[in-house]
Write a protein that holds these residues in place. Structure first.
Motif, mmCIF file in Angstrom:
data_model
loop_
_atom_site.group_PDB
_atom_site.id
_atom_site.type_symbol
_atom_site.label_atom_id
_atom_site.label_comp_id
_atom_site.label_asym_id
_atom_site.label_seq_id
_atom_site.Cartn_x
_atom_site.Cartn_y
_atom_site.Cartn_z
ATOM 1 N N ALA A 125 -5.301 -43.432 37.745
ATOM 2 C CA ALA A 125 -6.336 -42.391 37.620
ATOM 3 C C ALA A 125 -7.581 -42.931 36.936
ATOM 4 O O ALA A 125 -8.706 -42.515 37.246
ATOM 5 C CB ALA A 125 -5.780 -41.202 36.848
ATOM 6 N N GLY A 126 -7.405 -43.883 36.007
ATOM 7 C CA GLY A 126 -8.556 -44.474 35.348
ATOM 8 C C GLY A 126 -9.446 -45.228 36.310
ATOM 9 O O GLY A 126 -10.672 -45.283 36.133
ATOM 10 N N ARG A 175 -12.497 -40.686 30.682
ATOM 11 C CA ARG A 175 -12.205 -39.304 31.056
ATOM 12 C C ARG A 175 -10.712 -39.028 30.996
ATOM 13 O O ARG A 175 -10.272 -38.005 30.455
ATOM 14 C CB ARG A 175 -12.737 -39.023 32.456
ATOM 15 C CG ARG A 175 -12.478 -37.590 32.929
ATOM 16 C CD ARG A 175 -13.037 -37.363 34.315
ATOM 17 N NE ARG A 175 -14.489 -37.522 34.333
ATOM 18 C CZ ARG A 175 -15.218 -37.457 35.442
ATOM 19 N NH1 ARG A 175 -14.644 -37.255 36.608
ATOM 20 N NH2 ARG A 175 -16.526 -37.598 35.385
ATOM 21 N N VAL A 176 -9.909 -39.948 31.549
ATOM 22 C CA VAL A 176 -8.459 -39.770 31.529
ATOM 23 C C VAL A 176 -7.933 -39.805 30.098
ATOM 24 O O VAL A 176 -7.094 -38.987 29.699
ATOM 25 C CB VAL A 176 -7.770 -40.845 32.390
ATOM 26 C CG1 VAL A 176 -6.255 -40.767 32.266
ATOM 27 C CG2 VAL A 176 -8.189 -40.692 33.854
ATOM 28 N N TRP A 212 -11.154 -41.988 38.380
ATOM 29 C CA TRP A 212 -11.949 -40.978 37.682
ATOM 30 C C TRP A 212 -12.622 -41.492 36.415
ATOM 31 O O TRP A 212 -13.424 -40.763 35.817
ATOM 32 C CB TRP A 212 -11.067 -39.781 37.327
ATOM 33 C CG TRP A 212 -10.498 -39.097 38.530
ATOM 34 C CD1 TRP A 212 -11.146 -38.817 39.699
ATOM 35 C CD2 TRP A 212 -9.162 -38.621 38.690
ATOM 36 N NE1 TRP A 212 -10.302 -38.197 40.577
ATOM 37 C CE2 TRP A 212 -9.073 -38.051 39.985
ATOM 38 C CE3 TRP A 212 -8.029 -38.605 37.882
ATOM 39 C CZ2 TRP A 212 -7.902 -37.491 40.476
ATOM 40 C CZ3 TRP A 212 -6.868 -38.047 38.373
ATOM 41 C CH2 TRP A 212 -6.809 -37.492 39.650
ATOM 42 N N ARG A 262 -11.859 -44.417 32.901
ATOM 43 C CA ARG A 262 -10.878 -44.621 31.828
ATOM 44 C C ARG A 262 -11.066 -43.593 30.707
ATOM 45 O O ARG A 262 -10.118 -42.967 30.236
ATOM 46 C CB ARG A 262 -11.028 -46.008 31.205
ATOM 47 C CG ARG A 262 -11.500 -47.115 32.106
ATOM 48 C CD ARG A 262 -10.376 -47.779 32.833
ATOM 49 N NE ARG A 262 -10.885 -48.960 33.507
ATOM 50 C CZ ARG A 262 -10.635 -49.254 34.779
ATOM 51 N NH1 ARG A 262 -9.880 -48.461 35.509
ATOM 52 N NH2 ARG A 262 -11.122 -50.346 35.336
ATOM 53 N N SER A 281 -1.641 -42.465 35.085
ATOM 54 C CA SER A 281 -2.921 -42.484 34.387
ATOM 55 C C SER A 281 -3.629 -43.823 34.527
ATOM 56 O O SER A 281 -4.866 -43.877 34.511
ATOM 57 C CB SER A 281 -2.731 -42.141 32.904
ATOM 58 O OG SER A 281 -1.961 -43.125 32.243
ATOM 59 N N ALA A 298 0.328 -40.804 29.390
ATOM 60 C CA ALA A 298 -1.006 -40.588 29.946
ATOM 61 C C ALA A 298 -2.089 -41.200 29.065
ATOM 62 O O ALA A 298 -3.128 -41.651 29.560
ATOM 63 C CB ALA A 298 -1.256 -39.089 30.126
#
Length: 443
Positions: free
Chosen positions: A297-298, A305-306, A301, A303, A294, A346
């Motif tokens: 992923a931040g 949103r994740v 996509w 921060r 995560s 996450a």
């Protein structure tokens, strides 16, 4: 010796990441030790006259005292960190936490010192809270202010791996003791060993942290806030309150899954202590994996949103957590606890980048630390106490899951009111055009 990592490129960033990870892991090891000991032995050692439920509530109340002290630590260490630098606070917080933890290991129980024993335990726990209140913000800023904007989330993940490692070490220590010592030996002296071991870990952490330099972002910021907490209150109070609300459910999920569930599963449901500790140990490994995922992923996509997706999933899982636990069967218990810790990871991953990005450099330490630790007052301090009372009132822990889901709903509302910060320069300016173009190409 100080190593100037500010201009050392990838090798320097790796040294900074190692310093943040090692120090944070040690601090959280110290902090989590109390939670595990409170669930397993502290009620009988320090509050033997209160009965089973009363002793557990008393142990959890002292546990909660540290969360109440954490915002104070955020303000005190934030003041020093915003005015004098990040590095000094990281050394001071590590020393305060380590010495307080070792002192708990030397503290006589109620039968030896009477009322003074729990009084001193509370004071030491408050010192732990102050130390950890200053630790997280400094460690997060150490990496956020060194890392390139496009990889700030990934490097911030090293900070968030610290709680995973600290929890693994704390639970692992008690798992070893539970396997090798009798109940009488664990109560008499065995529980002290993990606390005393903190002195060795702190020495290692100090060696690592003394070798890093001040962050380049702080060195470049010559305009210092006079009283950082007042400036945060006047100009960034909304971000602090919303950010604290956003992280609240993560605290609740963690401490209900680990500290409270450990006590309830062993004392209330009669599950083997070694079984529950083993499951939580496995859960900490899974949590580290989702933290790492995560955090990256931040960067890709966003921060918020994740965080929103992870928080929604955690709130939904909360309703299933305790019904699965109350089956008393190994597979459902493992599913309940490991899944909860995976979702928690996450939630944790993007925070070390997200919260510092909400505040300008001159008050970033105070703002980020205060936000993170205010969330702990509601989510971490009160959750085990509320859970204990709900279980005692209803005869089942299933209402605790709905309470946790309610915290998740509030956190989702707070996240919805906060901005997305991916791509934001730490001074508040937009990212360079070439970095924006690269992100468009990557999607």
């Amino acid at each position: 010796m100080t190593t100037d990592t500010g201009s050392a490129g990838p090798a320097g960033l790796r040294r900074v990441a190692a310093a943040a990870l090692v120090g944070t892991a040690i601090e959280f090891y110290d902090f989590f030790l109390y939670g595990t000991a409170a669930a397993l032995v502290f009620g009988r050692v320090f509050f033997p006259a209160l009965g089973a439920t009363g002793a557990l509530l008393a142990a959890f109340s002292v546990y909660a005292a540290a969360f109440l002290a954490r915002p104070l630590g955020a303000v005190l260490f934030g003041h020093v960190g915003d005015r004098l630098g990040r590095k000094a606070t990281l050394v001071l917080s590590l020393l305060l936490m380590g010495l307080s933890t070792a002192a708990v290991g030397l503290l006589p129980g109620y039968r030896e010192w009477g009322i003074w024993s729990p009084v001193l335990l509370t004071l030491l726990r408050l010192c732990q809270g102050v130390g950890l209140g200053g630790e997280w913000g400094g460690a997060a800023l150490l990496l956020a202010e060194y890392a390139p904007a496009g990889r700030r989330g990934r490097y911030g993940g090293f900070v968030q791996l610290g709680p995973c490692v600290g929890f693994f070490l704390a639970n692992g220590a008690f798992l070893v003791l539970a396997r090798w010592l009798t109940e009488a030996a664990l109560l008499a002296w065995g529980w002290r060993l993990p606390f005393l071991a903190s002195t060795v870990l702190v020495a290692v952490g100090l060696f690592v942290r003394l070798r890093i330099a001040e962050t380049p972002v702080f060195r470049a910021q010559h305009d210092r806030a006079g009283v950082p907490v007042l400036e945060v209150y006047r100009e960034h109070g909304r971000a602090v309150l919303l950010g604290g609300g956003a992280v609240m459910v993560g605290y609740g999920l963690f401490y209900l899954t680990t500290t409270y569930a450990l006590a309830y599963a062993t004392a209330g449901l009669g599950l083997a202590r070694t079984l529950v500790l083993s499951v939580l140990l496995a859960g900490s490994v899974v949590m580290a994996g989702t933290v790492w995922w995560s955090a990256a992923a931040g960067d890709r996509w966003g921060r918020r949103r994740v965080l929103t997706l992870a928080t929604a999933a955690g709130a939904l899982w909360s309703a299933a957590l305790f019904p699965l636990l109350e089956t008393g069967r190994t597979a459902p218990v493992a599913l309940a606890l490991v899944t909860a810790m995976a979702l928690l990871g996450a939630m944790l991953g993007p925070l070390a980048a997200y919260l510092p990005e909400l505040f300008p450099t001159r008050v970033r330490y105070t703002g980020a630390a205060l936000t993170y630790n205010l969330g702990g007052v509601v989510g971490g301090a009160t959750a085990p106490l509320v859970a204990t009372r709900l279980t005692a009132a209803y005869g089942t822990a299933q209402p605790v899951g709905w309470y946790l889901a309610g915290l998740g709903a509030v956190s989702l509302l707070c996240l919805a009111a906060l901005p997305e910060t991916r791509g934001r320069q730490l001074a508040g300016a937009p990212v360079p055009a070439q970095l924006r173009a690269e992100r468009v190409r990557r999607g």
